[in-house]
Write a protein that holds these residues in place. Sequence first.
Motif, short mmCIF file in Angstrom:
data_model
loop_
_atom_site.label_atom_id
_atom_site.label_comp_id
_atom_site.label_asym_id
_atom_site.label_seq_id
_atom_site.Cartn_x
_atom_site.Cartn_y
_atom_site.Cartn_z
N ILE A 1 0.86 -1.18 0.00
CA ILE A 1 0.00 0.00 0.00
C ILE A 1 0.89 1.23 0.00
O ILE A 1 1.98 1.22 0.60
CB ILE A 1 -0.95 0.00 1.21
N ARG B 1 -5.34 -6.79 3.60
CA ARG B 1 -5.54 -5.59 2.77
C ARG B 1 -6.36 -4.54 3.50
O ARG B 1 -6.04 -3.34 3.45
CB ARG B 1 -6.25 -5.98 1.46
N LYS C 1 -5.21 -0.70 4.86
CA LYS C 1 -5.97 0.52 4.56
C LYS C 1 -6.29 1.29 5.85
O LYS C 1 -6.25 2.53 5.86
CB LYS C 1 -7.25 0.17 3.82
N ARG D 1 -3.11 3.10 6.72
CA ARG D 1 -2.92 4.30 5.90
C ARG D 1 -3.85 5.43 6.34
O ARG D 1 -3.43 6.59 6.45
CB ARG D 1 -3.16 3.98 4.43
N ARG D 2 -5.11 5.08 6.60
CA ARG D 2 -6.05 6.10 7.05
C ARG D 2 -5.58 6.74 8.35
O ARG D 2 -5.65 7.97 8.52
CB ARG D 2 -7.43 5.48 7.24
#
Length: 262
Positions: free
Chosen positions: A108, A225, A229, A232-233
């Motif tokens: 990512i 996955r 995410k 990352r958020r």
Amino acid sequence: MNFRTGFAAGAGGALAAVAAGRAGRRAADRVVARFEARLERAVRRLTAEAEQGGPLVRAALAGARALYDGKSPGRALLSFGWTALKETLKRIFGGGRRGGLVAIVEQIDVGAPCRLVYDQWTRFEDFPSFMKKVVGVEQVSDEKLHWKARIFWSSRSWRSTIVEQVPDRHIVWRSEAAKGRVDGTVSFHELTPDLTRVLLVLEYRPGGLFERTGNLWRAQGRRVRLELKHFRRHVMTRSLTAPGGVEGWRGEIHEGEVVRAS
């Protein structure tokens, strides 16, 4: 009827009632004993057949054992239903064998400097605050951690040891657990000064029934996955807005030993 005659008649009736009650209890005891004997024979027979029988035979054995152990018919029925489901899943998803190795590779891109992304990742005890399935992380020492996560409606715990850690580059770990384990490497790659790629490579060995069942649909890969995410958020909505508050561990580990502290 005089007093003595009445008393004798009453006493005789009472004795007859007591005798009848005892006889009734003995009859009931004989019925219960016959039932228990039949139940014990059924348990022995089902036990002998269980190894060769299918899910329903094993489920019947579980229900019979529950009755034999004194559980209520309702509890015995629950034992039957649960065992039937579990044995059916075992037949479909690999029986009692331990699951094979599953390789999971995910990446990512995070819109933040590499140092900030790495520092946030090393704050392992923060993971439960933004990852959905991670329930708790306890960092026992610089290289050892205890994890707890949800698997379906159950939970799993494991221990991990960091064997290699180089700031802003990579972290390599090995794990130990009773039901399944995950070894892996996470590496950090600066694409631009404000863009970092996180590459996660996992070797997953499912151990329990739920893990082997989920493995058929590669549920673990989808979960990884989603968790990336969430990471990352968190970095882009929390860490990036207050980078001074993200104090990561900048030490170095080689061959499982801390060679340079933070």
